[in-house]
Design a protein around this motif. Structure first.
Motif, short mmCIF file in Angstrom:
data_model
loop_
_atom_site.label_atom_id
_atom_site.label_comp_id
_atom_site.label_asym_id
_atom_site.label_seq_id
_atom_site.Cartn_x
_atom_site.Cartn_y
_atom_site.Cartn_z
N SER A 135 0.63 -1.23 0.39
CA SER A 135 0.26 0.11 0.04
C SER A 135 0.68 1.67 0.16
O SER A 135 0.50 2.60 -0.41
CB SER A 135 -0.56 -0.17 0.82
OG SER A 135 -0.41 0.03 2.27
N HIS A 140 -3.93 4.90 -5.96
CA HIS A 140 -5.06 4.76 -6.46
C HIS A 140 -5.60 5.89 -7.26
O HIS A 140 -4.57 7.25 -7.48
CB HIS A 140 -6.32 4.57 -6.01
CG HIS A 140 -6.23 3.07 -4.80
ND1 HIS A 140 -6.46 2.21 -5.23
CD2 HIS A 140 -5.72 3.32 -3.23
CE1 HIS A 140 -6.18 1.30 -4.17
NE2 HIS A 140 -5.40 1.61 -2.86
N PRO A 141 -6.38 5.32 -8.37
CA PRO A 141 -7.09 4.24 -9.26
C PRO A 141 -5.94 3.34 -9.79
O PRO A 141 -4.63 4.38 -10.86
CB PRO A 141 -8.29 5.00 -9.98
CG PRO A 141 -7.36 6.33 -10.60
CD PRO A 141 -6.91 6.85 -9.22
N PHE A 142 -5.85 2.54 -9.62
CA PHE A 142 -4.34 1.63 -10.37
C PHE A 142 -4.80 1.81 -11.22
O PHE A 142 -2.88 1.42 -11.85
CB PHE A 142 -4.91 0.03 -10.10
CG PHE A 142 -4.80 -0.36 -8.25
CD1 PHE A 142 -4.20 0.49 -8.08
CD2 PHE A 142 -4.97 -1.83 -8.27
CE1 PHE A 142 -3.47 0.43 -6.60
CE2 PHE A 142 -5.32 -1.70 -6.70
CZ PHE A 142 -4.05 -1.29 -6.06
N ASP A 145 -1.83 3.94 -12.08
CA ASP A 145 -0.27 3.76 -12.02
C ASP A 145 0.26 2.73 -13.04
O ASP A 145 0.83 1.96 -12.19
CB ASP A 145 -0.86 2.93 -10.15
CG ASP A 145 0.00 3.18 -9.87
OD1 ASP A 145 1.52 2.59 -9.91
OD2 ASP A 145 0.52 2.18 -8.14
N ALA A 178 -7.76 -3.43 -4.36
CA ALA A 178 -8.30 -2.52 -5.11
C ALA A 178 -9.26 -1.35 -4.16
O ALA A 178 -10.30 -2.29 -3.34
CB ALA A 178 -8.96 -2.86 -6.22
N ASP A 179 -9.74 -0.15 -4.33
CA ASP A 179 -11.38 0.22 -4.04
C ASP A 179 -11.88 -0.02 -4.21
O ASP A 179 -13.12 -0.45 -3.45
CB ASP A 179 -10.67 1.89 -4.53
CG ASP A 179 -9.83 2.43 -3.41
OD1 ASP A 179 -9.48 1.97 -2.88
OD2 ASP A 179 -9.36 3.68 -3.55
N GLU A 183 -12.32 -0.14 -10.32
CA GLU A 183 -11.16 -0.41 -10.54
C GLU A 183 -10.11 -1.04 -10.52
O GLU A 183 -9.37 -1.04 -11.91
CB GLU A 183 -10.68 0.75 -8.66
CG GLU A 183 -9.29 1.20 -9.28
CD GLU A 183 -8.71 1.07 -8.12
OE1 GLU A 183 -7.52 1.91 -7.69
OE2 GLU A 183 -9.30 0.40 -6.78
N TYR A 184 -10.46 -2.69 -10.31
CA TYR A 184 -10.13 -3.92 -10.44
C TYR A 184 -9.60 -4.23 -11.92
O TYR A 184 -8.23 -4.19 -12.80
CB TYR A 184 -9.75 -4.49 -9.91
CG TYR A 184 -9.39 -5.22 -9.75
CD1 TYR A 184 -7.25 -5.82 -9.16
CD2 TYR A 184 -8.91 -7.10 -10.11
CE1 TYR A 184 -6.18 -6.14 -9.01
CE2 TYR A 184 -7.81 -7.90 -10.46
CZ TYR A 184 -6.95 -7.82 -9.16
OH TYR A 184 -5.08 -8.78 -9.27
#
Length: 206
Positions: A135, A140-142, A145, A178-179, A183-184
Motif C-alpha cells: 500500500s 489509486h486508481p490502479f 499507476d 483495489a478500492d 477499479e480492478y
C-alpha cells in the motif's frame, strides 16, 4: 568498489533479476531500481474443480511461482554515545545520548510487494493469482499507476518466458487491494485482459 548486497543465500530463491526503475513519490525521493526474487517448485494437485478456471485433468502436476519485488537500501549501523549526566529540558524527556557516528555496511533487500502464479502444463495455462506493490508503494486508481502496470507486465513476461508452451493467462476478476471491483477490472483491461469465464479475466499469449 561495489557495495556489498545482503542477499540470503539459500535454495528457496532460484533467481534474482532487475525488473525496471520506478519512482515512488510518497516514499523515496529518487528513482529506485525494482528487483525480483523468484521461487519455483513442482506441486501435485488432486482437486482441480476448485481452480478458478476448468482444468482438464482432475489431478496432476503444476508449477508454483512466487515473486517478491524488492528495492535495495543502505544497511546502516549507528553508534550512540551516552551522556554521563542526561541533559534536562523542561518541555520534553531528557535524552540519554546522541548519535556520534554511522557505518554503511552495504545494501539490504527490502520487499515492496508480492506476486504468485501457477502453471498447468497439460492445459498450457498460467493462473496469475496476484501481483501488487504494498500500500505504501501503490496509488489509486490502479489504471493510472504506471508502477503497478510495469510490475504486472514484468512478472507476466517472466512467466511467459519461463513457460514457453503456455497459451493462456487467467487471473481473478477482483483483488481486495483495489478500492472497488470496477477499479480492478479497469486495471486488468488496461493490461489486455477481458472477461474469460465467470469470476475470471484472461487473455491469449500465443
Amino acid at each position: 568498489m561495489k557495495e556489498q548486497i545482503g542477499i540470503v543465500e539459500d535454495d528457496f530463491w532460484t533467481e534474482h533479476r532487475e525488473l525496471f526503475t520506478a519512482q515512488f513519490p510518497s516514499y523515496y525521493t529518487t528513482p529506485q531500481k525494482v528487483w525480483g526474487r523468484f521461487h519455483t517448485s513442482e506441486e501435485h494437485y488432486e482437486a482441480s474443480r476448485y481452480e478458478i478456471i476448468p482444468i482438464s485433468e482432475k489431478k496432476g502436476t503444476r508449477t508454483y511461482v512466487m515473486m517478491h519485488p524488492y528495492v535495495l537500501e543502505p544497511k546502516l549501523t549507528l553508534t550512540v554515545g551516552l551522556y554521563t549526566k542526561p541533559k534536562q529540558y523542561a518541555d520534553q524527556e531528557s535524552p540519554i545520548g546522541e548519535v556520534i557516528g554511522s557505518n554503511n555496511e552495504g545494501l539490504r533487500e527490502v520487499q515492496v510487494g508480492n506476486a504468485q502464479a501457477w502453471y498447468y502444463p497439460t492445459d498450457k495455462t498460467i493462473i496469475l493469482w496476484e501481483c501488487f506493490f504494498d500500500s505504501r508503494f501503490h496509488k489509486h486508481p490502479f489504471p493510472t499507476d504506471t508502477n503497478m502496470q510495469k510490475l504486472w507486465q514484468s512478472f507476466e513476461q517472466w512467466l511467459i518466458k519461463q513457460f514457453p508452451k503456455a497459451s493462456t493467462l487467467a487471473t481473478p476478476f477482483h483483488d481486495p487491494i483495489a478500492d472497488s471491483i470496477e477499479e480492478y477490472q479497469e486495471f486488468l483491461t488496461s493490461l489486455g485482459y477481458s472477461p474469460f469465464v465467470q469470476g475470471v479475466f484472461g487473455k491469449k499469449v500465443r
